[in-house]
Design an enzyme around this catalytic site. Structure first.
Site, short mmCIF file in Angstrom:
data_model
loop_
_atom_site.label_atom_id
_atom_site.label_comp_id
_atom_site.label_asym_id
_atom_site.label_seq_id
_atom_site.Cartn_x
_atom_site.Cartn_y
_atom_site.Cartn_z
N HIS A 144 45.04 58.95 49.40
CA HIS A 144 44.66 59.18 50.80
C HIS A 144 43.36 58.50 51.21
CE1 HIS A 144 48.08 61.69 51.04
NE2 HIS A 144 47.56 62.85 50.74
N HIS A 218 48.65 64.59 58.22
CA HIS A 218 48.83 65.51 57.10
C HIS A 218 48.88 66.98 57.51
CE1 HIS A 218 48.68 66.74 52.92
NE2 HIS A 218 48.55 65.48 52.52
N GLU A 354 55.14 63.87 55.92
CA GLU A 354 54.21 62.77 56.20
C GLU A 354 54.98 61.46 56.29
OE1 GLU A 354 51.16 62.96 53.02
OE2 GLU A 354 52.05 64.90 52.65
C1 BGC Z 1 50.40 64.44 48.31
C2 BGC Z 1 50.12 65.50 47.31
C3 BGC Z 1 48.69 65.85 47.40
C4 BGC Z 1 48.40 66.31 48.78
C5 BGC Z 1 46.96 66.58 48.94
C6 BGC Z 1 50.08 64.97 49.67
O1 BGC Z 1 50.28 63.99 50.61
O2 BGC Z 1 51.71 64.01 48.23
O3 BGC Z 1 50.41 65.08 46.01
O4 BGC Z 1 48.34 66.82 46.49
O5 BGC Z 1 48.76 65.32 49.70
O6 BGC Z 1 46.82 67.49 49.89
#
Ligand code: BGC
Length: 389
Positions: A144, A218, A354
């Site tokens: 991310h 998210h 997402e």
């Molecule tokens: C991921 C997860 C991660 C989470 C964090 C998601 O987009 O796929 O693996 O733990 O984000 O909040």
């Protein structure tokens, strides 16, 4: 005398006429200038970050009673209220009630994710003959956008108001080599709430050097509006014949696996809890669903790709996008340590849908490209439409 009376009568008539015309003109003008607005947007102060930046809160409302709150810190949706089948309004996205909590390490509640949503193996990629090293903030991998991704930046905000829709336009300039990514990335994300009960998210970006981009949203949904209840009873549908199996670091192996006969088959609406605990290597690796689905009909562009339904409240969420993939994450890493409106956020108290390009695309040449070159425009749209049934 009679003549005088006649004259004064005519004068009165004339004045009344002029006044009437004037008044009618004014009313018409007023109607043109101030149409009846069915969607509104308001700004208020939300707080100040630990490094002294002011954060604003925007509240968007529409005719159907949907209310969205978005803060400029991370462009986060902090609340999304929608009516259930009886008309009761409840917030259906996980969040906190103060900025300090958002600033502490948290699972990206409601945030805009960039520059690269999801994982890049070993935090490394090459463009041409140049190798770039990013932070390894998730085991060996980059997740991310790194240590201070777009979810932790304060975005500039502008508003735009139509009659039946309102928009919040957020912009952020990510400097060349910020978090290790090349190119100055001018980023704009426009949230639009309209009277069709859809929250549209339009992502745009340009760069001055070749780079990689993969932006997403998210939000964690719990359509019951009761965050003490897990999302296992939600009925999810994903229009995908394939998904991407992962390794132990949740990096796609490169295989596009058929969902047929596996727990990953959501082509027909299926309860999240139905198969989440079955014996399956991939479910073990993700601690539940935490995978990217390869969406069908990619050549169609913007289309409906997924939905979630919570039978008790009747709330129904539909997701539309032009992206090739969707990460369906069932909140497996929530561990009961973060404060919820009542108690704490327990495992599986929210689910994320997402929309994005595939994880680790910069290193997997068979995946759709995430390369953005100078002179090109990154533009992608996702909508979250709420209703009841
Ligand atoms: C991921 C997860 C991660 C989470 C964090 C998601 O987009 O796929 O693996 O733990 O984000 O909040």
């Amino acid at each position: 005398m009679k003549q005088l009376t006649n004259l004064s009568y005519s004068l009165t008539l004339l004045i009344t006429l002029v006044l009437n015309v004037n008044c009618k003109e004014k009313t018409e003008k007023k109607m043109k200038e101030e149409p009846i607005k069915t969607a509104t947007i308001e700004r208020s102060e939300y707080g100040t970050t630990t490094d002294g930046k002011k954060v604003a809160l925007f509240t968007l409302k529409n005719k159907g009673g949907i209310e969205v709150e978005i803060i400029t810190y991370g462009g986060r949706i902090t609340s999304l209220k929608s009516p259930d089948k009886e008309g009761n309004l409840k917030n259906v996205v996980l969040g906190f009630d103060n900025l300090a909590q958002y600033e502490e390490d948290n699972p990206y509640f409601g945030a805009l994710i960039g520059r690269y949503g999801n994982r890049i193996a070993k935090g490394k990629f090459t463009i041409g003959d140049k190798e770039y090293q990013l932070a390894q903030n998730n085991g060996d991998n980059n997740l991310h956008g790194g240590l201070k991704g777009f979810d932790k930046q304060v975005w500039d905000a502008e508003i735009s108001e139509g009659e039946t829709s309102v928009s919040l336009i957020l912009s952020y300039t990510s400097q060349d080599m910020e978090e290790g990514f090349p190119g100055t990335l001018e980023t704009k994300v426009t949230y639009t709430l309209n009277d069709h009960d859809s929250l549209d998210v339009l992502y745009e970006a340009t760069t001055d050097k070749a780079t990689v981009v993969n932006l997403t949203q998210h939000a964690y949904f719990n359509l019951s509006g009761d965050f003490s209840k897990p999302i296992l009873d939600h009925i999810v549908e994903i229009d995908a014949d394939h998904y991407l199996p992962v390794d132990s670091g949740l990096i796609p192996t490169g295989e596009l696996a058929s969902v047929e006969g596996t727990p990953f088959d959501f082509r027909q609406p299926k309860m999240v809890g139905q198969d989440i605990s079955v014996e399956n290597e991939q479910l073990k690796l993700g601690g539940g669903f935490d995978h990217c689905w390869v969406l069908n009909n990619q050549s169609k562009g913007y289309r409906e790709v997924a939905s979630a339904y919570e039978p008790a409240s009747g709330r129904y969420l539909e997701v539309f996008t032009d992206e090739p993939g969707i990460q369906f994450y069932t909140g497996n890493f929530l561990d009961g340590t973060l404060p919820a409106p009542t108690g704490n956020y327990e495992q599986r108290s929210g689910l994320c849908l997402e929309t994005q390009h595939y994880p680790d695309s910069p290193n997997q040449s068979d995946f759709p490209s995430v390369l953005l070159e100078p002179g090109e425009k990154y533009m992608t749209k996702t909508s979250f439409k709420l209703s009841t049934k």
